[in-house]
Design a protein around this motif. Structure first.
Motif, PDB file in Angstrom:
ATOM      1  N   MET A  92      39.064  40.595  31.244  1.00  0.00           N
ATOM      2  CA  MET A  92      39.389  40.513  32.658  1.00  0.00           C
ATOM      3  C   MET A  92      39.435  39.043  33.031  1.00  0.00           C
ATOM      4  N   THR A  93      40.623  38.631  33.487  1.00  0.00           N
ATOM      5  CA  THR A  93      40.797  37.236  33.875  1.00  0.00           C
ATOM      6  C   THR A  93      41.430  37.164  35.262  1.00  0.00           C
ATOM      7  N   PHE A  94      41.007  36.174  36.020  1.00  0.00           N
ATOM      8  CA  PHE A  94      41.516  35.984  37.364  1.00  0.00           C
ATOM      9  C   PHE A  94      42.581  34.903  37.428  1.00  0.00           C
ATOM     10  N   SER A  95      42.794  34.201  36.324  1.00  0.00           N
ATOM     11  CA  SER A  95      43.806  33.148  36.296  1.00  0.00           C
ATOM     12  C   SER A  95      45.014  33.644  35.506  1.00  0.00           C
ATOM     13  N   GLY A  96      46.119  32.944  35.676  1.00  0.00           N
ATOM     14  CA  GLY A  96      47.340  33.346  35.003  1.00  0.00           C
ATOM     15  C   GLY A  96      48.187  34.223  35.909  1.00  0.00           C
ATOM     16  N   ARG A  97      49.136  34.926  35.282  1.00  0.00           N
ATOM     17  CA  ARG A  97      50.106  35.715  36.032  1.00  0.00           C
ATOM     18  C   ARG A  97      50.209  37.119  35.442  1.00  0.00           C
ATOM     19  N   ALA A  98      50.548  38.074  36.291  1.00  0.00           N
ATOM     20  CA  ALA A  98      50.750  39.463  35.861  1.00  0.00           C
ATOM     21  C   ALA A  98      52.105  39.938  36.362  1.00  0.00           C
ATOM     22  N   THR A  99      52.842  40.616  35.512  1.00  0.00           N
ATOM     23  CA  THR A  99      54.147  41.132  35.905  1.00  0.00           C
ATOM     24  C   THR A  99      53.981  42.289  36.884  1.00  0.00           C
ATOM     25  N   CYS A 100      55.073  42.612  37.530  1.00  0.00           N
ATOM     26  CA  CYS A 100      55.070  43.738  38.468  1.00  0.00           C
ATOM     27  C   CYS A 100      54.708  45.049  37.744  1.00  0.00           C
ATOM     28  N   VAL A 155      30.228  55.181  40.096  1.00  0.00           N
ATOM     29  CA  VAL A 155      30.533  54.566  38.799  1.00  0.00           C
ATOM     30  C   VAL A 155      31.986  54.084  38.767  1.00  0.00           C
ATOM     31  N   VAL A 156      32.904  54.890  39.278  1.00  0.00           N
ATOM     32  CA  VAL A 156      34.316  54.512  39.268  1.00  0.00           C
ATOM     33  C   VAL A 156      34.550  53.269  40.105  1.00  0.00           C
ATOM     34  N   TYR A 157      33.994  53.222  41.297  1.00  0.00           N
ATOM     35  CA  TYR A 157      34.180  52.041  42.135  1.00  0.00           C
ATOM     36  C   TYR A 157      33.617  50.791  41.483  1.00  0.00           C
ATOM     37  N   ILE A 158      32.472  50.914  40.863  1.00  0.00           N
ATOM     38  CA  ILE A 158      31.872  49.760  40.191  1.00  0.00           C
ATOM     39  C   ILE A 158      32.736  49.323  39.012  1.00  0.00           C
ATOM     40  N   LEU A 159      33.243  50.286  38.245  1.00  0.00           N
ATOM     41  CA  LEU A 159      34.054  49.957  37.072  1.00  0.00           C
ATOM     42  C   LEU A 159      35.429  49.396  37.429  1.00  0.00           C
ATOM     43  N   MET A 160      36.014  49.850  38.532  1.00  0.00           N
ATOM     44  CA  MET A 160      37.390  49.492  38.850  1.00  0.00           C
ATOM     45  C   MET A 160      37.524  48.332  39.845  1.00  0.00           C
ATOM     46  N   PHE A 161      36.442  47.937  40.496  1.00  0.00           N
ATOM     47  CA  PHE A 161      36.547  46.930  41.551  1.00  0.00           C
ATOM     48  C   PHE A 161      37.027  45.578  41.026  1.00  0.00           C
ATOM     49  N   LEU A 162      36.302  44.989  40.100  1.00  0.00           N
ATOM     50  CA  LEU A 162      36.677  43.662  39.605  1.00  0.00           C
ATOM     51  C   LEU A 162      37.997  43.643  38.839  1.00  0.00           C
ATOM     52  N   PRO A 163      38.271  44.618  37.955  1.00  0.00           N
ATOM     53  CA  PRO A 163      39.598  44.604  37.313  1.00  0.00           C
ATOM     54  C   PRO A 163      40.744  44.742  38.313  1.00  0.00           C
TER      55      PRO A 163
END
Length: 138
Positions: free
Chosen positions: A1-9, A41-49
């Motif tokens: 999980m990275t917050f830098s860089g770019r992600a395609t649509c 559990v789902v909210y915790i697992l999915m929030f940061l990604p």
């Protein structure tokens, strides 16, 4: 999980599709078990990604990743406005004029603006967030 860089649509929207399917499965499990634990559990697992892929998607459009927080901030302002100001205007709970809701209209439009940014195509070539995804680094 990275917050830098770019992600395609497609990368962003496939993540959101996976998240939707994941929530759907958890809803089925929750309806069978009657427990709130799977949702927590789902909210915790999915929030940061979710925040990370949203930031990278906004980076691909040439915008700051901080835009991803705008819908949450807008929702918070609406809740605070509704809870405090409207109660002071009408503590008896009767009907209010629709004009009292005019100050929150910009905050309702902020999530729409962010959604439009997420749907726009990425900038071609390098931008201030790096090379386009798929160029050996992405």
């Amino acid at each position: 999980m990275t917050f830098s860089g770019r992600a395609t649509c497609p990368e962003y929207w496939y993540f959101r599709l996976f998240e939707f399917i994941f929530y759907f499965v958890i809803e089925i499990i929750d309806s069978i078990s009657g427990s709130i634990f799977p949702w927590l559990v789902v909210y915790i697992l999915m929030f940061l990604p979710g925040i990370a892929v949203g930031m990278r998607r906004l980076h691909d459009t040439g915008r700051s990743g901080w835009w991803v927080w705008l819908p949450s901030a807008s929702f918070s302002v609406i809740v605070v406005y509704h809870a405090s100001f409207l109660y002071k205007l009408n503590p008896s709970g009767g009907h209010l004029s629709p004009l009292v809701f005019l100050p929150i209209i910009p905050f309702l439009l902020c999530p729409i603006a962010t959604l439009i940014f997420l749907c726009q195509p990425g900038t071609p070539g390098n931008n201030r967030f790096g090379p386009p995804p798929g160029n050996g680094r992405g």
